[in-house]
Design a protein around this motif. Structure first.
Motif, PDB file in Angstrom:
ATOM      1  N   TYR A   1       0.822  -1.209   0.000  1.00 42.75           N
ATOM      2  CA  TYR A   1       0.000   0.000   0.000  1.00 42.75           C
ATOM      3  C   TYR A   1       0.861   1.266   0.000  1.00 42.75           C
ATOM      4  O   TYR A   1       0.447   2.298  -0.545  1.00 42.75           O
ATOM      5  CB  TYR A   1      -0.950  -0.006   1.195  1.00 42.75           C
ATOM      6  N   GLU A   2       2.051   1.188   0.587  1.00 49.00           N
ATOM      7  CA  GLU A   2       2.957   2.334   0.540  1.00 49.00           C
ATOM      8  C   GLU A   2       3.429   2.592  -0.892  1.00 49.00           C
ATOM      9  O   GLU A   2       3.467   3.738  -1.354  1.00 49.00           O
ATOM     10  CB  GLU A   2       4.154   2.091   1.466  1.00 49.00           C
ATOM     11  N   VAL A   3       3.770   1.528  -1.598  1.00 53.42           N
ATOM     12  CA  VAL A   3       4.197   1.672  -2.986  1.00 53.42           C
ATOM     13  C   VAL A   3       3.004   2.020  -3.873  1.00 53.42           C
ATOM     14  O   VAL A   3       3.146   2.763  -4.850  1.00 53.42           O
ATOM     15  CB  VAL A   3       4.897   0.385  -3.474  1.00 53.42           C
ATOM     16  N   ALA A   4       1.810   1.512  -3.558  1.00 58.27           N
ATOM     17  CA  ALA A   4       0.606   1.866  -4.319  1.00 58.27           C
ATOM     18  C   ALA A   4       0.334   3.361  -4.230  1.00 58.27           C
ATOM     19  O   ALA A   4      -0.097   3.984  -5.214  1.00 58.27           O
ATOM     20  CB  ALA A   4      -0.589   1.074  -3.806  1.00 58.27           C
ATOM     21  N   LEU A   5       0.593   3.952  -3.058  1.00 58.49           N
ATOM     22  CA  LEU A   5       0.442   5.399  -2.902  1.00 58.49           C
ATOM     23  C   LEU A   5       1.425   6.129  -3.811  1.00 58.49           C
ATOM     24  O   LEU A   5       1.065   7.102  -4.491  1.00 58.49           O
ATOM     25  CB  LEU A   5       0.677   5.786  -1.444  1.00 58.49           C
ATOM     26  N   CYS A   6       2.658   5.643  -3.838  1.00 59.71           N
ATOM     27  CA  CYS A   6       3.684   6.204  -4.714  1.00 59.71           C
ATOM     28  C   CYS A   6       3.267   6.068  -6.179  1.00 59.71           C
ATOM     29  O   CYS A   6       3.387   7.010  -6.979  1.00 59.71           O
ATOM     30  CB  CYS A   6       5.002   5.482  -4.459  1.00 59.71           C
ATOM     31  N   PHE A   7       2.759   4.904  -6.535  1.00 59.47           N
ATOM     32  CA  PHE A   7       2.295   4.611  -7.904  1.00 59.47           C
ATOM     33  C   PHE A   7       1.194   5.594  -8.310  1.00 59.47           C
ATOM     34  O   PHE A   7       1.221   6.161  -9.406  1.00 59.47           O
ATOM     35  CB  PHE A   7       1.773   3.171  -7.947  1.00 59.47           C
ATOM     36  N   ALA A   8       0.220   5.789  -7.443  1.00 60.10           N
ATOM     37  CA  ALA A   8      -0.924   6.645  -7.760  1.00 60.10           C
ATOM     38  C   ALA A   8      -0.488   8.090  -7.973  1.00 60.10           C
ATOM     39  O   ALA A   8      -0.947   8.754  -8.910  1.00 60.10           O
ATOM     40  CB  ALA A   8      -1.951   6.562  -6.637  1.00 60.10           C
ATOM     41  N   ILE A   9       0.403   8.581  -7.128  1.00 59.50           N
ATOM     42  CA  ILE A   9       0.835   9.975  -7.223  1.00 59.50           C
ATOM     43  C   ILE A   9       1.563  10.235  -8.530  1.00 59.50           C
ATOM     44  O   ILE A   9       1.294  11.216  -9.237  1.00 59.50           O
ATOM     45  CB  ILE A   9       1.729  10.335  -6.019  1.00 59.50           C
ATOM     46  N   ILE A  10       2.490   9.358  -8.901  1.00 54.03           N
ATOM     47  CA  ILE A  10       3.288   9.593 -10.104  1.00 54.03           C
ATOM     48  C   ILE A  10       2.437   9.439 -11.355  1.00 54.03           C
ATOM     49  O   ILE A  10       2.593  10.181 -12.335  1.00 54.03           O
ATOM     50  CB  ILE A  10       4.524   8.661 -10.133  1.00 54.03           C
ATOM     51  N   HIS A  11       1.503   8.501 -11.382  1.00 53.00           N
ATOM     52  CA  HIS A  11       0.652   8.331 -12.558  1.00 53.00           C
ATOM     53  C   HIS A  11      -0.368   9.464 -12.664  1.00 53.00           C
ATOM     54  O   HIS A  11      -0.731   9.860 -13.778  1.00 53.00           O
ATOM     55  CB  HIS A  11      -0.058   6.976 -12.510  1.00 53.00           C
ATOM     56  N   MET A  12      -0.813   9.985 -11.541  1.00 53.82           N
ATOM     57  CA  MET A  12      -1.714  11.123 -11.568  1.00 53.82           C
ATOM     58  C   MET A  12      -1.000  12.356 -12.133  1.00 53.82           C
ATOM     59  O   MET A  12      -1.548  13.075 -12.983  1.00 53.82           O
ATOM     60  CB  MET A  12      -2.219  11.404 -10.145  1.00 53.82           C
ATOM     61  N   ALA A  13       0.228  12.570 -11.681  1.00 53.22           N
ATOM     62  CA  ALA A  13       1.016  13.701 -12.184  1.00 53.22           C
ATOM     63  C   ALA A  13       1.282  13.559 -13.679  1.00 53.22           C
ATOM     64  O   ALA A  13       1.185  14.535 -14.435  1.00 53.22           O
ATOM     65  CB  ALA A  13       2.332  13.798 -11.411  1.00 53.22           C
ATOM     66  N   PHE A  14       1.611  12.347 -14.128  1.00 52.24           N
ATOM     67  CA  PHE A  14       1.893  12.121 -15.540  1.00 52.24           C
ATOM     68  C   PHE A  14       0.645  12.351 -16.392  1.00 52.24           C
ATOM     69  O   PHE A  14       0.719  12.947 -17.473  1.00 52.24           O
ATOM     70  CB  PHE A  14       2.415  10.697 -15.745  1.00 52.24           C
ATOM     71  N   ALA A  15      -0.508  11.897 -15.917  1.00 47.48           N
ATOM     72  CA  ALA A  15      -1.759  12.074 -16.654  1.00 47.48           C
ATOM     73  C   ALA A  15      -2.093  13.555 -16.812  1.00 47.48           C
ATOM     74  O   ALA A  15      -2.491  14.002 -17.904  1.00 47.48           O
ATOM     75  CB  ALA A  15      -2.897  11.344 -15.952  1.00 47.48           C
ATOM     76  N   LEU A  16      -1.939  14.333 -15.742  1.00 48.44           N
ATOM     77  CA  LEU A  16      -2.231  15.764 -15.811  1.00 48.44           C
ATOM     78  C   LEU A  16      -1.262  16.478 -16.743  1.00 48.44           C
ATOM     79  O   LEU A  16      -1.665  17.362 -17.519  1.00 48.44           O
ATOM     80  CB  LEU A  16      -2.175  16.375 -14.411  1.00 48.44           C
ATOM     81  N   SER A  17       0.012  16.115 -16.679  1.00 48.05           N
ATOM     82  CA  SER A  17       1.005  16.741 -17.548  1.00 48.05           C
ATOM     83  C   SER A  17       0.753  16.394 -19.007  1.00 48.05           C
ATOM     84  O   SER A  17       0.836  17.255 -19.887  1.00 48.05           O
ATOM     85  CB  SER A  17       2.419  16.305 -17.135  1.00 48.05           C
ATOM     86  N   GLU A  18       0.431  15.125 -19.281  1.00 49.25           N
ATOM     87  CA  GLU A  18       0.125  14.729 -20.658  1.00 49.25           C
ATOM     88  C   GLU A  18      -1.101  15.454 -21.184  1.00 49.25           C
ATOM     89  O   GLU A  18      -1.173  15.784 -22.368  1.00 49.25           O
ATOM     90  CB  GLU A  18      -0.104  13.219 -20.732  1.00 49.25           C
TER      91      GLU A  18
END
Length: 260
Positions: free
Chosen positions: A56-73
């Protein structure tokens, strides 16, 4: 900024003219990242933890980076496709318009279908947060928001740097994908699982560590006595875009038309 939002509204209306296509593409963007998340899930199902980080700690990391990438794209896609403007000579038209080239390129293309990837990241974020014993406070909520914003600025900065190279190479270079798509895949895990030189490069050169590792230590209470410093590290990602914009300005000044 009013011009930027006008660009945004016009392109949104144009994409919504084909609503079935829009929603199917959005659904595809929702489903595609599940393959990466499924790999993450089965990895922890097999090994339990990685260097002290649980699922769940890594899932939090996963969600944050993919959310940032989606917004930037979504909002900085104009820079990702910029090489076509240079190759065709269409960038010349932007130069004679009475507005900055930065805003014009930034507003030239939006990928609203990335809402599918963003929604998937929000679901993973909610799932991870609900299973983590984080003592939430105003500062921790603010840090989480800054982590996402920092990631958006970092990916946007990389898109800008890749676009600037087109002033000299004309065609876009696939090597830039090492730091966009590759950076996303690498940064979905905490940086300290990699070798030290990788951690240092992606902390002090391209500051992904300010998104997915150092502030994460603060959120999870692993920062020790210096945790307040980890809380401030997302600001490094926001500052990262400033030299990227400066490089863009230098590139525009050295632009020579292809004459196409």
């Amino acid at each position: 900024m009013r011009l930027y939002f006008q660009y945004l509204l016009l392109l949104f209306k144009s994409q919504m003219q084909y609503r079935t296509s829009f929603w199917l593409l959005s659904l595809g963007q929702f489903l595609v990242p599940f393959s990466a998340f499924a790999g993450l899930y089965f990895l922890f199902e097999r090994f339990g933890q990685i260097k002290g980080w649980d699922f769940y700690e890594v899932a939090l990391c996963f969600a944050i980076i993919h959310m940032a990438f989606a917004l930037s794209e979504c909002f900085a896609r104009g820079f990702d496709n910029f090489s076509s403007l240079v190759a065709s000579g269409d960038f010349d038209r932007l130069l004679v318009r009475p507005r900055t080239t930065f805003v014009q390129v930034l507003g030239s293309k939006f990928e609203f279908t990335r809402v599918g990837r963003l929604l998937q990241s929000v679901i993973v974020l909610g799932w991870a947060v609900s299973n983590l014993a984080i003592d939430w406070s105003f500062l921790k909520i603010l840090t989480l928001l800054l982590m996402i914003i920092s990631g958006v600025f970092i990916f946007t900065g990389i898109f800008i740097l890749a676009a600037t190279l087109s002033f000299w190479t004309i065609q876009g270079l696939e090597i830039a994908n090492i730091f966009t798509d590759g950076g996303r895949e690498m940064a979905q895990y905490p940086l300290n699982i990699y070798q030290k030189w990788v951690t240092r490069f992606f902390t002090f050169v391209i500051p992904f560590g300010s998104v997915n590792y150092l502030p994460l230590l603060y959120l999870l209470g692993k920062g020790g006595k210096e945790e307040w410093l980890y809380m401030l590290t997302p600001l490094a990602g926001i500052v990262f875009i400033l030299p990227c914009i400066f490089v863009w300005i230098v590139g525009v000044r050295h632009y020579r038309s292809t004459g196409s």
